[in-house]
Write an enzyme that holds these catalytic residues in place. Sequence first.
Site, PDB file in Angstrom:
ATOM      1  N   CYS A   1      12.322  21.478 -31.721  1.00 50.40           N
ATOM      2  CA  CYS A   1      11.737  21.288 -30.012  1.00 50.40           C
ATOM      3  C   CYS A   1      12.792  21.300 -29.026  1.00 50.40           C
ATOM      4  O   CYS A   1      13.166  22.413 -28.944  1.00 50.40           O
ATOM      5  CB  CYS A   1      10.999  19.976 -30.107  1.00 50.40           C
ATOM      6  SG  CYS A   1       9.513  19.901 -28.699  1.00 50.40           S
TER       7      CYS A   1
ATOM      8  N   LYS B   1      16.819  15.536 -35.398  1.00 48.25           N
ATOM      9  CA  LYS B   1      17.028  15.639 -34.098  1.00 48.25           C
ATOM     10  C   LYS B   1      17.979  14.888 -33.313  1.00 48.25           C
ATOM     11  O   LYS B   1      18.107  13.774 -33.237  1.00 48.25           O
ATOM     12  CB  LYS B   1      15.399  15.464 -33.597  1.00 48.25           C
ATOM     13  CG  LYS B   1      15.088  16.282 -32.292  1.00 48.25           C
ATOM     14  CD  LYS B   1      13.947  15.997 -31.967  1.00 48.25           C
ATOM     15  CE  LYS B   1      13.647  16.483 -30.566  1.00 48.25           C
ATOM     16  NZ  LYS B   1      12.273  16.156 -29.993  1.00 48.25           N
TER      17      LYS B   1
ATOM     18  N   GLU C   1       6.652  19.857 -35.720  1.00 49.38           N
ATOM     19  CA  GLU C   1       7.088  18.461 -35.406  1.00 49.38           C
ATOM     20  C   GLU C   1       6.063  17.565 -35.343  1.00 49.38           C
ATOM     21  O   GLU C   1       4.743  17.907 -34.567  1.00 49.38           O
ATOM     22  CB  GLU C   1       7.909  18.582 -34.033  1.00 49.38           C
ATOM     23  CG  GLU C   1       8.480  17.190 -33.698  1.00 49.38           C
ATOM     24  CD  GLU C   1       9.479  17.112 -32.298  1.00 49.38           C
ATOM     25  OE1 GLU C   1      10.323  16.570 -32.204  1.00 49.38           O
ATOM     26  OE2 GLU C   1       9.056  17.965 -31.595  1.00 49.38           O
TER      27      GLU C   1
END
EC number: 3.5.1.12
Length: 524
Positions: A226, A193, A93
């Site tokens: 993440c 995300k 990321e």
Amino acid sequence: MVCIMSGARTAPALFFLGCSALALGVSSASQEHREAEYYVAAVYEHPSVLSPNPLELVSRQEALELMKQNLDVYEQQVMAAAQKGVQIIVFPEDGIHGFNFTRTSIYPFLDFMPSPKLVKWNPCLEPFRFNDTEVLQRLSCMAIKGGMFLVANLGTKQPCLSSDPGCPGDGRYQFNTNVVFSDNGTLVDRYRKHNLYFEAAFDTPANVDLITFDTPFAGKFGVFTCFDILFFDPAVRLLRDFEVKHIVYPTAWMNQLPLLAAIEIQKAFATAFGVNVLAANIHHPTLGMTGSGIHTPLKSFWYHDMDDPKGHLIIAQVATNPQGLTGTGNTTSEMDPSHRKFLKILSGDPYCEKDAQEVHCDEAAKWNVNVPPTFHSEMMYDNFTLVPVWGTEGHLQVCSNSLCCHLLYERPTLSKELYALGVFDGLHTVHGTYYIQTCALVKCGGLGFDTCGQEITEAEGLFDFHLWGNFSTLYIFPLFLTSGMTLDTPDQLGWENDHYFLRKRGLSSGLVTAALYGRLYERK
């Protein structure tokens, strides 16, 4: 540099290339056998070139010049991986554009992203089909050159109309986006995300992207990013509803010990759900950002280095059908005295040992005759209730709200260190809000109770132990870290009499953390 292998003591299921000087080991099985049961994966921990002033507004050309420096490194790694037969590679990321932007200052770094569900597109072969897609074009061409699936993270933009009630005031959505390319350069899919981590530059999609993609070498993969790993959507729902066995996981994770180091949570997710996790973290040790790995439920091949500024490529042969550690029930021999003792404590029955002359029976309560003092200390910004772990053996209990944690332990020798058993059952509210139930055996930072919960990486204390608790959730992540940021694998995990337990004997190095980290998703 750290080049370490860890796993249960079973026949090797995969191999590791942690340093360029190491040869890639391949079993003697036939080529057809390997292709049928394994695939070759790579993750790259990238020390990205960052904008010197991410708050400053630059031109698109200036943004492309900075991103080109990172993309050049990506291409080098793709070609190095191709030499080793890699079939899928994952990049981290924020690895291309960096971080700490505002919504306005990141705009020149964003590519336009058409929906792969609506448009079939090969950016490398059709570079002029859409404007502002230079990064996508470069990644697509890399996938072709390397002959592999490629997963990368970039910022993307999507125009929206004022009639859209969710459309931001500047007339566009901005997303933190993972993209997947096939080995022929086709844009297979994209994931935006959902659980942003203080990312003011990006928007949260109105609906959760539940993205899977199929490969000819390992079947179905899922993808998320993440902070998503700590939430039900999309991470758990992907596994529950789509029967995914492989996860690609770009991340920009700042390590936080003792419970949430990058490699620690990556491994715990793989073990808890019985899946393979291909995790690529960004590499900025001065910011506490390191820790990547290729994790299976039983083995991990990882990199964590707070000193070396260079990037790191991990290549491993991974089973297409991962074998899990959990869900096996009580597979321990009844002849194992420590496990028999654990079962007796759970049942509330006396524990009996037989020697040559007679049978000795001790009530479970005997273990708590000398109850150590309970104290409180901050761990991971939460107010844990703890008890010190003293002596060479014992059974400890500590409770908070509805959760009671237990530790049954033996120590071959005592080290000059303080260990503690801690419990927390409540809402975590710092750097994110989410409800956890945690039982944790940790080494303290010093000899004072107030040092329990501090970040440490080195330890000498050896334990044989059972750790368990009466958790109110089925979603429990086993965190297991030993000295020198070394991952370890439990001997056994599972449920017994409505308690979830972790069992381990024969540590090879000092224990830093052994924890059961439960998430109650319905309580956020």
